[in-house]
Scaffold this active site. Structure first.
Site, PDB file in Angstrom:
ATOM      1  N   HIS A  50      29.902  -0.515 -31.921  1.00  0.00           N
ATOM      2  CA  HIS A  50      28.534  -0.152 -31.548  1.00  0.00           C
ATOM      3  C   HIS A  50      28.215   1.311 -31.842  1.00  0.00           C
ATOM      4  O   HIS A  50      27.057   1.712 -31.816  1.00  0.00           O
ATOM      5  CB  HIS A  50      28.229  -0.538 -30.086  1.00  0.00           C
ATOM      6  CG  HIS A  50      28.877   0.310 -29.050  1.00  0.00           C
ATOM      7  ND1 HIS A  50      30.039  -0.039 -28.412  1.00  0.00           N
ATOM      8  CD2 HIS A  50      28.505   1.497 -28.518  1.00  0.00           C
ATOM      9  CE1 HIS A  50      30.356   0.902 -27.532  1.00  0.00           C
ATOM     10  NE2 HIS A  50      29.447   1.831 -27.575  1.00  0.00           N
ATOM     11  N   ASP A  68      34.293  -5.250 -30.876  1.00  0.00           N
ATOM     12  CA  ASP A  68      33.533  -4.005 -30.980  1.00  0.00           C
ATOM     13  C   ASP A  68      34.413  -2.902 -31.558  1.00  0.00           C
ATOM     14  O   ASP A  68      34.822  -1.980 -30.871  1.00  0.00           O
ATOM     15  CB  ASP A  68      33.044  -3.648 -29.565  1.00  0.00           C
ATOM     16  CG  ASP A  68      32.158  -2.427 -29.543  1.00  0.00           C
ATOM     17  OD1 ASP A  68      31.694  -2.002 -30.612  1.00  0.00           O
ATOM     18  OD2 ASP A  68      31.941  -1.902 -28.434  1.00  0.00           O
ATOM     19  N   SER A  78      32.319   6.358 -25.790  1.00  0.00           N
ATOM     20  CA  SER A  78      32.542   5.124 -26.557  1.00  0.00           C
ATOM     21  C   SER A  78      33.311   5.396 -27.839  1.00  0.00           C
ATOM     22  O   SER A  78      33.097   6.414 -28.489  1.00  0.00           O
ATOM     23  CB  SER A  78      31.208   4.484 -26.943  1.00  0.00           C
ATOM     24  OG  SER A  78      30.678   3.783 -25.862  1.00  0.00           O
TER      25      SER A  78
END
Ligand SMILES: *[C@@H]1O[C@H](CO)[C@@H](O)[C@H](O)[C@H]1NC(C)=O
Length: 274
Positions: free
Chosen positions: A76, A121, A217
Site C-alpha cells: 500500500h 501487502d 507502514s
C-alpha cells in the site's frame, strides 16, 4: 502462494484513507509523526532502514534494503505511485538529511495484492544504481528457514508519527516488541472483526502506548539481524493491540522469483495490479 492471505478490515481501510488523504496534500507536511513510545535509534541499529519519499522529500513509508539493488516495503506504500515519483533515502537516522538518495526504476507489487482488503501487502523496489554500503547502510538478511519465534524480541524501527496527530521525529525511532502467536493476536484484535490472520502474518506487541503509527507502514521488523516482517496493519496508534506484519518467511519464494526475473506477474508501472 495464491492464498488469500491477510484479510484486513475496516480500521486498515480508515488508516489507508488517512494516509492517501495526506499523500495528496500539496507540499511537505508538518504533520508527519513517528512510532509511539519509541526511543531514538542509534547509529548502526537499523542500517537497512530506508525512508520511501516523494521527490519533494516527504516521508511516506519505511522499508528495508535487502541487496544492493532491492528494497522491500508494503504494497500500500507504492500502490498509486509510478516508480519515477518516488525516491529512497538510505544511510541516515534523519530522513530529511539523506546519507544517499536512490531512485526506483521499477516497482513489483505482489500479484495478489488487492484493495480494500490488503491481501499480500508487500512490494519490491529495484533502484537504478547499486546502493553503496557503508557503516550506515547495509542490507538486512532474509530468513533462510523458520526462526525461533516463540518469545522472540523483535526490533521495529520507523519515522512514523508519535500519535495520530503527532509531530515529525527528529530521528529514527526504535521499539522492542515481542512476537505473539496468531491466536493471541486474533484475540487481542477481536474488537476489529474484519481482521483475519493467516500464515502470511507475524504479530508483534509490547504494551499500550507503544507501537506503530502513521508513516511506519512498510517498516522492518527484525529478529537477531533477520528481517521477519514488513508492517502491514496497525490500529492507529498504539491502542493496546498488536501490530501486524507481512511474514517474510511466507514471501521468501515470491521475493526470490521476482529478483531472479521469474515472477508470474510483471512489474507495475502504474496502477495496474495483477
Ligand atoms: C536514476 O534515476 C534518476 C532519476 O530519474 C536519474 O537522475 C539518474 O541519472 C539515474 N541513474 C542512473 C545510473 O541511471
Amino acid at each position: 502462494m495464491l492464498l488469500r492471505c491477510g484479510k484486513i478490515g475496516i480500521s486498515t481501510i480508515i488508516l489507508i484513507l488517512v494516509s492517501f488523504a495526506s499523500y495528496s496534500h500539496s507540499a511537505r507536511s508538518d504533520n508527519l509523526q513517528f512510532i509511539v513510545g519509541g526511543q531514538n535509534a542509534d547509529e548502526g541499529d537499523a542500517p537497512y532502514q530506508i525512508s520511501l519519499q516523494t521527490l519533494l522529500g516527504r516521508h511516506l513509508c519505511g522499508g528495508a534494503i535487502i541487496s544492493d539493488r532491492w528494497l522491500l516495503t508494503a504494497g500500500h506504500c507504492v500502490s498509486g505511485y509510478p516508480a519515477d515519483r518516488l525516491q529512497v533515502v538510505t544511510g541516515t537516522l534523519q530522513y530529511a538529511i539523506p546519507g544517499a538518495i536512490y531512485y526506483p526504476e521499477s516497482i513489483y507489487l505482489h500479484c495478489n495484492y488487492d484493495t480494500p482488503k490488503y491481501h499480500n501487502d508487500i512490494a519490491l523496489l529495484r533502484v537504478n544504481q547499486s546502493i553503496v554500503f557503508d557503516a550506515h547502510t547495509q542490507p538486512v538478511n532474509l530468513p533462510i528457514g523458520p526462526w525461533a519465534a516463540s518469545g522472540a524480541q523483535l526490533l521495529f524501527t520507523g519515522w512514523g508519527t508519535q500519535s495520530i496527530s503527532g509531530s515529525t521525529p527528529a530521528r529514527l525511532q526504535r521499539v522492542q516488541q515481542q512476537y505473539i502467536t496468531s491466536q493471541t493476536c486474533k484475540s487481542l484484535l477481536s474488537d476489529y472483526e474484519d481482521v483475519e490472520l493467516g500464515p502470511c502474518h507475524v504479530c508483534a506487541y509490547r504494551q499500550l502506548n507503544i507501537g506503530a503509527c502513521h508513516g511506519d507502514s512498510g517498516g522492518p521488523l527484525v529478529h537477531e539481524g533477520i528481517l521477519v516482517g514488513i508492517l502491514n496493519f496497525f490500529v492507529p496508534c498504539a491502542q493496546g493491540v498488536p501490530d501486524v506484519f507481512m511474514n517474510i518467511m511466507f514471501y521468501r519464494d515470491w521475493i526470490r522469483r521476482v529478483i531472479s526475473g521469474n515472477a508470474k506477474c510483471t512489474q507495475v508501472h502504474e496502477q495496474i495490479i495483477g
